[in-house]
Design a protein around this motif. Sequence first.
Motif, PDB file in Angstrom:
ATOM      1  N   HIS A  64       0.822  -1.212   0.000  1.00 22.84           N
ATOM      2  CA  HIS A  64       0.000   0.000   0.000  1.00 22.84           C
ATOM      3  C   HIS A  64       0.853   1.258   0.000  1.00 22.84           C
ATOM      4  N   GLU A  65       0.376   2.274  -0.684  1.00 17.69           N
ATOM      5  CA  GLU A  65       0.953   3.604  -0.565  1.00 17.69           C
ATOM      6  C   GLU A  65       0.350   4.230   0.685  1.00 17.69           C
ATOM      7  N   ILE A  66       1.212   4.749   1.554  1.00 12.09           N
ATOM      8  CA  ILE A  66       0.758   5.402   2.783  1.00 12.09           C
ATOM      9  C   ILE A  66       1.429   6.771   2.811  1.00 12.09           C
ATOM     10  N   PRO A  67       0.769   7.815   2.259  1.00  9.74           N
ATOM     11  CA  PRO A  67       1.405   9.118   2.102  1.00  9.74           C
ATOM     12  C   PRO A  67       2.084   9.681   3.350  1.00  9.74           C
ATOM     13  N   PRO A  68       1.508   9.564   4.559  1.00  7.70           N
ATOM     14  CA  PRO A  68       2.233  10.099   5.716  1.00  7.70           C
ATOM     15  C   PRO A  68       3.546   9.378   6.021  1.00  7.70           C
ATOM     16  N   MET A  69       3.759   8.230   5.409  1.00 12.39           N
ATOM     17  CA  MET A  69       4.998   7.473   5.596  1.00 12.39           C
ATOM     18  C   MET A  69       5.901   7.619   4.374  1.00 12.39           C
ATOM     19  N   ALA A  70       5.914   8.783   3.777  1.00  9.31           N
ATOM     20  CA  ALA A  70       6.685   9.014   2.552  1.00  9.31           C
ATOM     21  C   ALA A  70       8.167   8.713   2.744  1.00  9.31           C
ATOM     22  N   ASP A  71       8.656   8.778   3.981  1.00 12.41           N
ATOM     23  CA  ASP A  71      10.063   8.500   4.246  1.00 12.41           C
ATOM     24  C   ASP A  71      10.386   7.002   4.236  1.00 12.41           C
ATOM     25  N   VAL A  72       9.356   6.148   4.236  1.00 15.68           N
ATOM     26  CA  VAL A  72       9.570   4.702   4.169  1.00 15.68           C
ATOM     27  C   VAL A  72       9.682   4.335   2.687  1.00 15.68           C
ATOM     28  N   PRO A  73      10.833   3.780   2.281  1.00  9.47           N
ATOM     29  CA  PRO A  73      11.034   3.499   0.849  1.00  9.47           C
ATOM     30  C   PRO A  73      10.241   2.301   0.350  1.00  9.47           C
ATOM     31  N   PHE A  74      10.131   2.230  -0.959  1.00  8.73           N
ATOM     32  CA  PHE A  74       9.555   1.092  -1.670  1.00  8.73           C
ATOM     33  C   PHE A  74       8.092   0.834  -1.323  1.00  8.73           C
ATOM     34  N   GLN A  75       7.289   1.887  -1.307  1.00  5.61           N
ATOM     35  CA  GLN A  75       5.865   1.694  -1.051  1.00  5.61           C
ATOM     36  C   GLN A  75       5.223   1.025  -2.258  1.00  5.61           C
TER      37      GLN A  75
END
Length: 156
Positions: A64-75
């Motif tokens: 899943h894409e989780i916009p608030p976790m933009a710093d987590v790579p490879f969404q």
Amino acid sequence: MRHQYLLGVVAACLALPALALTGPHDLQFADGALAESLTGQPGDPAAGAKVMATRPLGNCVACHEIPPMADVPFQGDVGPSLAGVADRYSEAQLRGIVANAKMTFEGSVMPAFYKNSGYIRPGDGFTTNPAPADLQPILTAQEIEDVVAYLLTLKE
């Protein structure tokens, strides 16, 4: 003296509020939703975010894409974006989806994070060391509640 200590410990334990804990076999889905907390305790959104971003735990960002976790790579983009998910689903619906998405979305490829039996195991006949009949759930009941608490913060 020792007897008084043991009586004190027993009395203290009886005074504690009972911790509700629903096991995977006890889940009562209603249209895919789980209305009741699995633990009787509120979830911790920060702990839920950690579960969602950590590979050995939920690793929700892999699909899943989780916009608030933009710093987590490879969404991932296998599952839907979780942006605004709290505006689309209730707490009970989110709990049901995280526990076992197939109860809401029959053909979902999302794993059941709180299930320990009922798996189809065609490989059992081809191995000398098959997995046990019941497996441990991927996430604990409290981790499910933590993930739900985090998902409830994701509003448009």
